[in-house]
Enzyme design. Structure first.
Site, PDB file in Angstrom:
ATOM      1  N   ASP A   1      36.469  44.534  42.567  1.00  0.00           N
ATOM      2  CA  ASP A   1      35.594  43.468  42.082  1.00  0.00           C
ATOM      3  C   ASP A   1      35.556  42.268  43.024  1.00  0.00           C
ATOM      4  O   ASP A   1      34.826  41.303  42.774  1.00  0.00           O
ATOM      5  CB  ASP A   1      36.010  43.014  40.674  1.00  0.00           C
ATOM      6  CG  ASP A   1      37.452  42.513  40.587  1.00  0.00           C
ATOM      7  OD1 ASP A   1      38.318  43.076  41.275  1.00  0.00           O
ATOM      8  OD2 ASP A   1      37.709  41.568  39.822  1.00  0.00           O
TER       9      ASP A   1
ATOM     10  N   ASP B   1      42.905  35.982  42.832  1.00  0.00           N
ATOM     11  CA  ASP B   1      43.658  36.442  41.664  1.00  0.00           C
ATOM     12  C   ASP B   1      45.143  36.172  41.878  1.00  0.00           C
ATOM     13  O   ASP B   1      45.713  36.555  42.898  1.00  0.00           O
ATOM     14  CB  ASP B   1      43.455  37.941  41.451  1.00  0.00           C
ATOM     15  CG  ASP B   1      42.036  38.275  41.017  1.00  0.00           C
ATOM     16  OD1 ASP B   1      41.213  37.353  40.945  1.00  0.00           O
ATOM     17  OD2 ASP B   1      41.770  39.470  40.766  1.00  0.00           O
TER      18      ASP B   1
END
Length: 305
Positions: free
Chosen positions: A64, A208
């Site tokens: 992603d 992240d």
């Protein structure tokens, strides 16, 4: 001008409201792309970012965050792009990006280079630099801080005229910190006409990550921290398991680092477009918090302004 446009603010997979991770930083006419989830090229068209960038910075290579580079390169090839692109990322960048860009029967029509980075690397860019810092996810991951150098102090033109300094090259010389000599024998030092150096701006993008001391250090005093907040506190166990942060944890990082503003991104599909529960949770710890939305642009002014 320094602004951040959020091209994709969702986690894991695209939804009706959020595309997956990508953001553009525009600074003084220069544009840089950070992460490139699937469909990023359409988001760039939709939100008027354009394709003038020459560098893409990847935080890691979960799908992603990078699959969109395949379509982006194909689109730019169809646009007959000639300018080269440099792609940066953590360990594995050479192997993963080379493989991705070989997908399909078309070869890339413009030059590109892939450079692997590690925490502690600093990329000089004249009056700013990009600092690479460690993050804590389930892969080889890094974050990026755009750090402007201090600016010249304010020059006092009225005082310069009162001292009989002719407008022109001498003004520029003393503004840059050099003493000047006048025809009458006087020497004027910069301290007489120029104020103290003014701080530049700092923008930090985590990608992240769990809360991590390196993130707090990189964000110390930043004007803007863009921190992931995939989950709320009710899903903290899930956040720990998957290597993500909760909204409250991101806010606590912002508070500890003393940043001016926090924007939360990488929002799980389980939350609505506005994610009010995440916003409330974060603002209880750090009031200057926003939830990123696709297409949102955040301006980063100088502190005095």
């Amino acid at each position: 001008m320094l602004s951040i446009t959020f091209l994709g603010t969702g986690a894991a997979c695209p939804t009706v409201d959020r595309n997956v991770a990508a953001l553009a930083i525009q600074r003084e006419g220069e544009m840089m792309l950070f992460d490139c989830g699937e469909g990023t090229q359409r988001q760039m068209m939709r939100y008027g970012v354009g394709f003038s960038f020459r560098e893409i910075f990847f935080t890691h290579f979960h799908s992603d965050h990078f699959l969109g580079v395949i379509g982006l390169f194909r689109t730019m090839g169809l646009m007959d792009r000639k300018e080269g692109v440099v792609l940066y990322g953590p360990r594995g960048a050479q192997r993963i990006l080379t493989g991705a860009l070989s997908v399909g029967i078309e070869r890339t029509k413009f030059p590109f280079e892939i450079i692997e980075l590690k925490p502690g690397d600093r990329l000089g860019r004249g009056d700013y630099e990009l600092a690479v810092f460690e993050t804590d996810h389930r892969a080889d991951t890094v974050g990026y801080a755009l750090v402007e150098h201090d600016r010249l102090g304010r020059f006092d033109p009225e005082k310069a005229r009162a001292l009989g300094i002719p407008e022109g090259p001498l003004w520029g010389k003393i503004h840059k910190g050099h003493p000047i000599s006048l025809p009458d024998g006087r020497t004027i030092s910069p301290e007489e006409l120029v104020g103290p150096a003014r701080p530049g701006r700092t923008v930090v993008y985590t990608g992240d990550t769990r809360p991590h001391p390196a993130v707090t250090t990189a964000a110390r005093g930043a004007d803007l921290l863009v921190h992931e907040a995939t989950f709320g506190e009710d899903e903290r166990d899930r956040a720990v398991e998957t290597g993500h942060a909760t909204a409250r944890e991101a806010a606590e990082v912002a508070r500890e680092a003393g940043v001016r503003r926090l924007v939360l991104t990488h929002i799980s599909p389980r939350y609505t477009r506005d994610a009010p529960e995440l916003l409330e949770e974060a603002q209880a710890r750090f009031p200057e918090t926003l939830i990123a939305r696709d297409g949102m642009t955040v301006e980063v002014p100088f502190q005095q302004e």
